[in-house]
Motif scaffolding. Structure first.
Motif: not given
Length: 642
Positions: A289, A339, A400
């Motif tokens: 992330s 992510s 994402h």
């Protein structure tokens, strides 16, 4: 230390988490930022607190011990909303439990004192931040003193720690002592009985008063939260008997240039090698992330993010974010899928008050409740541009958005919704309407349920235009202050009518310092003075949770009990709105039987009778015989003659 030729360290950081050198973890950031400032730093991760020996491992630190329970409050980390021990710890290798103590800040500070008397002890992190003043402790059901007094820490650093921790290290290195640091922002300290508190401080109700008077607890909560804007917050003082706890104004928001420096440090983005192949669930969830901002102006009463990170949004520059993404793309072990690109929320990037002169004076706790402030800058343009550029980086296959989308803001930008639906969602988008009842939502400082419904329609339509069948996954909370059985039944009906079957549900946990926790403990809304219903009994909380998953056979009998209690037997049967059938399904009966059997095998009944191990009675593997008579406490196993 041996490899670096060090014979001492400046700072020893003690943490209740596994050590992960990644910017999503506090110890990773604080260790790197002090290292960049020229200090020698050691990390003592999850030490055995039963002895002071681990605290001596690196020798006497030249400047101070830094103490943190970890990324979470240790009690929330250890126990469920029903006060049962959790089966795993997401911040430990192999998800093992028991690697940190309850209320970890206290023993960690005490062991530091024992190991090297005279070395300053600085506590920080979420646990210390949220307990810096008298607070309600859910697990003991008591009002506890400031953590400063119980831990004997010299200072508590509250909020985000990068700026204060470097200032502390530099000033101590320059020869100042801990008392000299009391002028700093973002710190709390204690005064002795003979010390005089600062003249400009706002005096709160005392510990003794808030412990015995719930009205005064509510008043203290209101005063504390009104002084959280760093641009106008006053210093606070709260007496505990003859001692005073002083809380200075919060640290000022970190600048974009400083944020870029923090996230541009040479993190390995990996756990320490000593963990070998053991996975750390919290790391696995965020390892790929990218944090683009911090802070949240939502002000939800049940959430600690605003309290800890502040409500003024602090954003990284696009160049800083893209540099990190490029580094990820060049990593041979990287999957090519980011992510999450976000922060506490997905879509507050670079949003801030458009009137700095008003922002300096504002004491509003939420910029979006009861409605979005007209002075709030809500332009999604910079975020849209960053999202577009991020997915064009070489080595990146997908980016994402997994952080929670603030739905009321998202609906102000059709372009953002189109971009989100077309490129950044993998089938399901998690959102958090939290409840359907208007009164409960008001207590939460959340928008009404029609806000979620309109967002859901717009997102599905945007997904359809992108040629994708995508859906929202709503999250809801049970047992929040204000929520009674009637409110939960209405929520269950909403779920049924819309075809939602939530897999995961959340029980309200009263975290220290939160406004909702004040409502839970006192039964009072601290800002309106209104009485607030709260489900406190374990069975009441169990019924509310069951209603969120009324469709599960194992919840049948709890749902039936809730409906009968509320006089809603009309929802039992075969009607279109019926939540459960008139007769329990076989799976419900089987689940109840398994639950009863489990309680028996665990000894949870009135009289516990010891059983021998299999074969102990001389009958091989057959059923064991009781060692004692059928009545407990009888001296002889023989029956008495009648």
């Amino acid at each position: 230390m041996d490899r670096r030729g060090w014979d001492y360290v400046d700072v020893v950081f003690v943490t209740g988490d596994a050590y992960i050198d990644h910017p999503a973890f506090a110890m990773g950031i604080l260790g790197r930022i002090l290292e960049a400032a020229g200090f020698r730093v050691a990390i003592l991760s999850q030490p055995d607190w039963r002895s002071a020996d681990p605290w001596r491992e690196f020798g006497r630190p030249r400047l101070f011990f830094g103490i943190s329970a970890g990324n979470m409050d240790s009690m929330i980390n250890h126990y469920t909303a029903n006060k049962k021990v959790r089966n795993d710890d997401a911040y430990s290798p192999g998800a093992k439990i028991g690697l940190r103590p309850d209320r970890a800040t206290l023993p960690y500070c005490q062991r530091a004192r024992e190991a090297f008397p005279g070395v300053p002890v600085i506590a920080g992190g979420v646990e210390a931040s949220l307990r810096r003043l008298a607070h309600y402790d859910y697990w003991s059901d008591t009002v506890k003193r400031s953590i400063l007094l119980d831990s004997k820490a010299d200072l508590v650093v509250f909020g985000m720690g990068e700026q204060p921790i470097v200032e502390i290290a530099k000033r101590l290195a320059a020869g100042q002592n801990v008392r000299d640091l009391r002028d700093m922002r973002g710190i709390a300290y204690t005064l002795g009985a003979k010390d005089t508190p600062p003249a400009d401080a706002l005096v709160l109700p005392t510990y003794e008063e808030v412990k015995t008077d719930k009205q005064l607890f509510a008043r203290a909560t209101k005063l504390i939260h009104q002084e959280t804007n760093p641009l106008n917050a006053r210093r606070l003082v709260q007496y505990h008997d003859r001692q005073a706890v002083v809380v200075n104004p919060p640290s000022l928001p970190i600048s974009q240039a400083d944020m870029d420096r923090v996230y541009g440090l040479p993190y390995t983005r990996k756990p320490h090698p000593k963990y070998g192949k053991e996975t750390i669930p919290a790391f696995e969830a965020v390892k790929d992330s990218v944090t683009i901002m911090r802070g949240c102006f939502g002000g939800c009463t049940f959430c600690s993010i605003t309290t800890h990170q502040g409500r003024i949004i602090q954003s990284r520059s696009p160049e800083s974010v893209l540099t990190e993404i490029k580094q990820l793309g060049q990593d041979p072990e990287f999957s090519g899928i980011i992510s999450d690109i976000g922060g506490p929320t997905a879509n507050m990037y670079q949003m801030r008050c458009t009137r700095p002169d008003v922002e300096v004076k504002c004491k509003r706790l939420s910029c979006v409740h009861p409605k979005i402030c007209k002075l709030l800058g809500t332009d999604h343009g910079p975020l849209i541009d960053l999202m577009k550029e991020s997915r064009e980086v070489e080595g990146i296959r997908k980016v994402h958005v997994a952080s929670g989308v603030r739905m009321d803001l998202a609906q102000l930008s059709a372009r953002y919704l189109e971009e989100l639906a077309a490129h950044h969602v993998g089938g399901h988008l998690k959102v958090a309407p939290e409840h359907t009842d208007p009164e409960v939502l008001k207590r939460m400082k959340k928008p009404e349920i029609n806000d979620y419904q309109s967002f859901d329609r717009e997102f599905r339509e945007a997904s359809r235009r992108a040629g994708k069948a995508q859906f929202t996954v709503p999250y809801f909370i049970a047992s929040h202050p204000g929520s009674d059985l009637d409110a939960m039944i209405d929520l269950a009906l909403f779920l049924k009518r819309n075809g939602y079957k939530p897999d995961q549900v959340q029980d309200f946990i009263p975290a220290p310092f939160d406004i909702a926790t004040c409502m839970y403990y006192t039964g009072i809304d601290p800002f309106t003075g209104e009485e607030v219903f709260t489900a406190k009994k374990l069975n009441d909380r169990k019924l509310q949770r069951a209603l969120l998953q009324f469709f599960k056979p194992e919840n049948y009998f709890e749902v039936r009990e809730a409906l009968m209690q509320s006089g809603r037997s009309d929802l039992i049967g075969s009607g279109c709105d019926a939540l459960i059938p008139a007769q329990p399904p076989k799976a419900a009966l089987r689940a109840r039987m398994e639950k009863a059997n489990k309680s028996l095998t665990e000894g949870r009944y009135v009289h516990t009778v010891g059983l021998p191990q299999a074969g102990e009675n001389g009958q091989g593997e057959g059923p064991p015989k009781l060692k004692a008579g059928y009545r407990p406490h009888r001296k002889s196993a023989k029956r008495r003659p009648r």
